[in-house]
Design a protein around this motif. Structure first.
Motif, PDB file in Angstrom:
ATOM      1  N   LYS A  72       0.832  -1.209   0.000  1.00  0.00           N
ATOM      2  CA  LYS A  72       0.000   0.000   0.000  1.00  0.00           C
ATOM      3  C   LYS A  72       0.865   1.257   0.000  1.00  0.00           C
ATOM      4  O   LYS A  72       0.555   2.245  -0.671  1.00  0.00           O
ATOM      5  CB  LYS A  72      -0.924   0.000   1.216  1.00  0.00           C
ATOM      6  CG  LYS A  72      -2.061  -1.004   1.151  1.00  0.00           C
ATOM      7  CD  LYS A  72      -2.903  -0.966   2.421  1.00  0.00           C
ATOM      8  CE  LYS A  72      -4.013  -2.018   2.378  1.00  0.00           C
ATOM      9  NZ  LYS A  72      -4.798  -2.046   3.639  1.00  0.00           N
ATOM     10  N   LEU A  73       1.943   1.208   0.766  1.00  0.00           N
ATOM     11  CA  LEU A  73       2.830   2.370   0.873  1.00  0.00           C
ATOM     12  C   LEU A  73       3.786   2.483  -0.307  1.00  0.00           C
ATOM     13  O   LEU A  73       4.420   3.524  -0.493  1.00  0.00           O
ATOM     14  CB  LEU A  73       3.653   2.269   2.174  1.00  0.00           C
ATOM     15  CG  LEU A  73       2.907   2.451   3.489  1.00  0.00           C
ATOM     16  CD1 LEU A  73       3.830   2.120   4.653  1.00  0.00           C
ATOM     17  CD2 LEU A  73       2.390   3.874   3.624  1.00  0.00           C
ATOM     18  N   LYS A  74       3.922   1.383  -1.074  1.00  0.00           N
ATOM     19  CA  LYS A  74       4.880   1.323  -2.187  1.00  0.00           C
ATOM     20  C   LYS A  74       6.304   1.578  -1.688  1.00  0.00           C
ATOM     21  O   LYS A  74       7.090   2.277  -2.332  1.00  0.00           O
ATOM     22  CB  LYS A  74       4.497   2.314  -3.286  1.00  0.00           C
ATOM     23  CG  LYS A  74       3.134   2.032  -3.904  1.00  0.00           C
ATOM     24  CD  LYS A  74       2.792   3.013  -5.009  1.00  0.00           C
ATOM     25  CE  LYS A  74       1.417   2.712  -5.594  1.00  0.00           C
ATOM     26  NZ  LYS A  74       1.037   3.662  -6.668  1.00  0.00           N
ATOM     27  N   LYS A  75       6.615   0.987  -0.525  1.00  0.00           N
ATOM     28  CA  LYS A  75       7.944   1.110   0.071  1.00  0.00           C
ATOM     29  C   LYS A  75       8.822  -0.038  -0.425  1.00  0.00           C
ATOM     30  O   LYS A  75       8.965  -1.077   0.223  1.00  0.00           O
ATOM     31  CB  LYS A  75       7.848   1.087   1.605  1.00  0.00           C
ATOM     32  CG  LYS A  75       7.155   2.293   2.214  1.00  0.00           C
ATOM     33  CD  LYS A  75       8.065   3.504   2.225  1.00  0.00           C
ATOM     34  CE  LYS A  75       7.473   4.673   2.979  1.00  0.00           C
ATOM     35  NZ  LYS A  75       8.365   5.844   2.991  1.00  0.00           N
ATOM     36  N   VAL A  76       9.394   0.144  -1.618  1.00  0.00           N
ATOM     37  CA  VAL A  76      10.145  -0.928  -2.259  1.00  0.00           C
ATOM     38  C   VAL A  76      11.327  -1.380  -1.404  1.00  0.00           C
ATOM     39  O   VAL A  76      11.678  -2.564  -1.389  1.00  0.00           O
ATOM     40  CB  VAL A  76      10.635  -0.470  -3.651  1.00  0.00           C
ATOM     41  CG1 VAL A  76      11.503  -1.548  -4.286  1.00  0.00           C
ATOM     42  CG2 VAL A  76       9.449  -0.161  -4.549  1.00  0.00           C
ATOM     43  N   GLN A  77      11.940  -0.454  -0.659  1.00  0.00           N
ATOM     44  CA  GLN A  77      13.122  -0.813   0.121  1.00  0.00           C
ATOM     45  C   GLN A  77      12.808  -1.838   1.208  1.00  0.00           C
ATOM     46  O   GLN A  77      13.695  -2.520   1.710  1.00  0.00           O
ATOM     47  CB  GLN A  77      13.760   0.434   0.748  1.00  0.00           C
ATOM     48  CG  GLN A  77      12.924   1.143   1.811  1.00  0.00           C
ATOM     49  CD  GLN A  77      12.071   2.242   1.249  1.00  0.00           C
ATOM     50  OE1 GLN A  77      11.531   2.115   0.154  1.00  0.00           O
ATOM     51  NE2 GLN A  77      11.950   3.339   1.988  1.00  0.00           N
ATOM     52  N   TYR A  78      11.527  -1.934   1.585  1.00  0.00           N
ATOM     53  CA  TYR A  78      11.140  -2.924   2.596  1.00  0.00           C
ATOM     54  C   TYR A  78      10.617  -4.211   1.966  1.00  0.00           C
ATOM     55  O   TYR A  78      10.444  -5.216   2.663  1.00  0.00           O
ATOM     56  CB  TYR A  78      10.048  -2.359   3.515  1.00  0.00           C
ATOM     57  CG  TYR A  78      10.501  -1.179   4.339  1.00  0.00           C
ATOM     58  CD1 TYR A  78      11.345  -1.350   5.422  1.00  0.00           C
ATOM     59  CD2 TYR A  78      10.098   0.115   4.014  1.00  0.00           C
ATOM     60  CE1 TYR A  78      11.776  -0.272   6.174  1.00  0.00           C
ATOM     61  CE2 TYR A  78      10.522   1.204   4.760  1.00  0.00           C
ATOM     62  CZ  TYR A  78      11.359   1.009   5.838  1.00  0.00           C
ATOM     63  OH  TYR A  78      11.777   2.078   6.574  1.00  0.00           O
ATOM     64  N   LEU A  79      10.372  -4.195   0.658  1.00  0.00           N
ATOM     65  CA  LEU A  79       9.733  -5.330   0.007  1.00  0.00           C
ATOM     66  C   LEU A  79      10.649  -6.544  -0.063  1.00  0.00           C
ATOM     67  O   LEU A  79      10.247  -7.666   0.298  1.00  0.00           O
ATOM     68  CB  LEU A  79       9.297  -4.924  -1.407  1.00  0.00           C
ATOM     69  CG  LEU A  79       8.570  -5.983  -2.234  1.00  0.00           C
ATOM     70  CD1 LEU A  79       7.320  -6.453  -1.507  1.00  0.00           C
ATOM     71  CD2 LEU A  79       8.206  -5.418  -3.608  1.00  0.00           C
ATOM     72  N   PHE A  80      11.881  -6.347  -0.504  1.00  0.00           N
ATOM     73  CA  PHE A  80      12.789  -7.479  -0.667  1.00  0.00           C
ATOM     74  C   PHE A  80      13.113  -8.176   0.663  1.00  0.00           C
ATOM     75  O   PHE A  80      13.044  -9.414   0.733  1.00  0.00           O
ATOM     76  CB  PHE A  80      14.072  -7.024  -1.366  1.00  0.00           C
ATOM     77  CG  PHE A  80      13.895  -6.755  -2.835  1.00  0.00           C
ATOM     78  CD1 PHE A  80      13.906  -7.794  -3.750  1.00  0.00           C
ATOM     79  CD2 PHE A  80      13.695  -5.469  -3.298  1.00  0.00           C
ATOM     80  CE1 PHE A  80      13.743  -7.559  -5.105  1.00  0.00           C
ATOM     81  CE2 PHE A  80      13.532  -5.214  -4.652  1.00  0.00           C
ATOM     82  CZ  PHE A  80      13.551  -6.263  -5.570  1.00  0.00           C
ATOM     83  N   SER A 110      14.684  -2.090  -8.984  1.00  0.00           N
ATOM     84  CA  SER A 110      15.968  -2.013  -8.284  1.00  0.00           C
ATOM     85  C   SER A 110      15.940  -2.864  -7.022  1.00  0.00           C
ATOM     86  O   SER A 110      14.970  -2.835  -6.259  1.00  0.00           O
ATOM     87  CB  SER A 110      16.278  -0.560  -7.921  1.00  0.00           C
ATOM     88  OG  SER A 110      16.404   0.224  -9.079  1.00  0.00           O
ATOM     89  N   GLY A 111      17.013  -3.606  -6.816  1.00  0.00           N
ATOM     90  CA  GLY A 111      17.121  -4.482  -5.657  1.00  0.00           C
ATOM     91  C   GLY A 111      17.349  -3.705  -4.377  1.00  0.00           C
ATOM     92  O   GLY A 111      17.442  -2.473  -4.378  1.00  0.00           O
ATOM     93  N   PRO A 112      17.465  -4.425  -3.264  1.00  0.00           N
ATOM     94  CA  PRO A 112      17.585  -3.774  -1.958  1.00  0.00           C
ATOM     95  C   PRO A 112      18.982  -3.262  -1.630  1.00  0.00           C
ATOM     96  O   PRO A 112      19.186  -2.649  -0.591  1.00  0.00           O
ATOM     97  CB  PRO A 112      17.190  -4.893  -0.986  1.00  0.00           C
ATOM     98  CG  PRO A 112      17.624  -6.138  -1.682  1.00  0.00           C
ATOM     99  CD  PRO A 112      17.380  -5.882  -3.143  1.00  0.00           C
ATOM    100  N   GLY A 113      19.949  -3.534  -2.498  1.00  0.00           N
ATOM    101  CA  GLY A 113      21.314  -3.090  -2.224  1.00  0.00           C
ATOM    102  C   GLY A 113      22.197  -4.241  -1.780  1.00  0.00           C
ATOM    103  O   GLY A 113      21.720  -5.302  -1.353  1.00  0.00           O
ATOM    104  N   ASP A 114      23.504  -4.018  -1.868  1.00  0.00           N
ATOM    105  CA  ASP A 114      24.479  -5.086  -1.628  1.00  0.00           C
ATOM    106  C   ASP A 114      24.388  -5.688  -0.233  1.00  0.00           C
ATOM    107  O   ASP A 114      24.578  -6.896  -0.056  1.00  0.00           O
ATOM    108  CB  ASP A 114      25.899  -4.553  -1.848  1.00  0.00           C
ATOM    109  CG  ASP A 114      26.168  -4.211  -3.301  1.00  0.00           C
ATOM    110  OD1 ASP A 114      25.275  -4.458  -4.144  1.00  0.00           O
ATOM    111  OD2 ASP A 114      27.261  -3.692  -3.596  1.00  0.00           O
ATOM    112  N   TYR A 115      24.141  -4.858   0.774  1.00  0.00           N
ATOM    113  CA  TYR A 115      24.157  -5.346   2.159  1.00  0.00           C
ATOM    114  C   TYR A 115      23.109  -6.438   2.366  1.00  0.00           C
ATOM    115  O   TYR A 115      23.393  -7.496   2.936  1.00  0.00           O
ATOM    116  CB  TYR A 115      23.908  -4.180   3.120  1.00  0.00           C
ATOM    117  CG  TYR A 115      24.050  -4.551   4.579  1.00  0.00           C
ATOM    118  CD1 TYR A 115      25.307  -4.647   5.177  1.00  0.00           C
ATOM    119  CD2 TYR A 115      22.933  -4.826   5.363  1.00  0.00           C
ATOM    120  CE1 TYR A 115      25.446  -5.001   6.508  1.00  0.00           C
ATOM    121  CE2 TYR A 115      23.066  -5.179   6.700  1.00  0.00           C
ATOM    122  CZ  TYR A 115      24.319  -5.257   7.258  1.00  0.00           C
ATOM    123  OH  TYR A 115      24.458  -5.623   8.578  1.00  0.00           O
TER     124      TYR A 115
END
Length: 215
Positions: free
Chosen positions: A97-105, A139-144
């Motif tokens: 709902k929030l479209k918070k992609v950084q939390y999706l992965f 875009s993925g969540p990043g290397d970490y």
């Protein structure tokens, strides 16, 4: 933990924090995490339930997302995986709902690990395949985060006897760990690589990988 809780209590006691509800929710969530890790489960659950109640009353979806995350973490530590998964899925609904992609992965990874514990590697692999397909589209969540999720996926591949795929994704994880100097992750990846080599009946390379765990 005690120092962190002291900082959190000081922050929450500041009335100005009421004008920043998302940040206040972060502090409350962290407080719940810490109490769970300390084994103070009654206090942790009380914080979770209060945060859910406040978030629902104020219609604050971000705070509700964080509340569900804290509650899922609480039940996971108790070993109540089905209940933890229930709240994890509620959190996923809010993320969408929030479209918070950084939390999706990370959320997909959490769901896959819980499904693995409940239903086995095959169903978990389906979820991880969705994760990998999604990475190709956005875009993925990043290397970490990717470096640890790739290791999680590799272990599922090993269970499913998909050794070439396990090797490929482990090499991707090793690259991320090396270029970012995530030295604290090297013991685990060497352990997984050693397990893979043993499954592939390559004893010499297995010994080589396992000997690097403590370096």
């Amino acid at each position: 933990f005690d120092k962190a809780l002291s900082i959190i209590r000081n922050a929450i006691s500041n009335n100005q924090l009421n004008t920043l509800p998302d940040i206040k929710a972060e502090f409350q969530t962290l407080s719940s995490y810490i109490h769970t890790e300390q084994g103070l489960y009654d206090t942790s659950l009380e914080i979770c339930l209060n945060l859910i109640k406040e978030a629902e009353a104020s219609n604050n979806h971000y705070a509700l997302m964080r509340a569900y995350s804290a509650t899922s973490h609480f039940y996971l530590r108790l070993g109540a995986i089905e209940k933890a998964l229930e709240y994890c899925l509620k959190g996923l609904d809010i993320i969408l709902k929030l479209k918070k992609v950084q939390y999706l992965f990370p959320k997909i990874d959490e769901i896959a690990r819980m499904v693995h514990a409940l239903e086995g590697s095959r169903n978990a692999l389906e979820i991880y395949q969705y994760y990998l397909n999604l990475e190709k589209r956005i875009s993925g969540p990043g290397d970490y985060i990717e470096s640890v999720v790739y290791m999680n996926i590799a272990e599922i591949y090993i269970e499913e006897k998909k050794f070439k795929k396990a090797e490929g994704i482990l090499l991707k994880a090793m690259h991320l760990i090396t270029v970012n100097s995530y030295g604290f992750r090297k013991p685990r990846i060497h352990e997984i690589m050693g397990k893979l080599r043993l499954e592939m009946s390559d004893t010499l390379k297995a010994i080589e990988s396992l000997s690097l765990i403590h370096i």
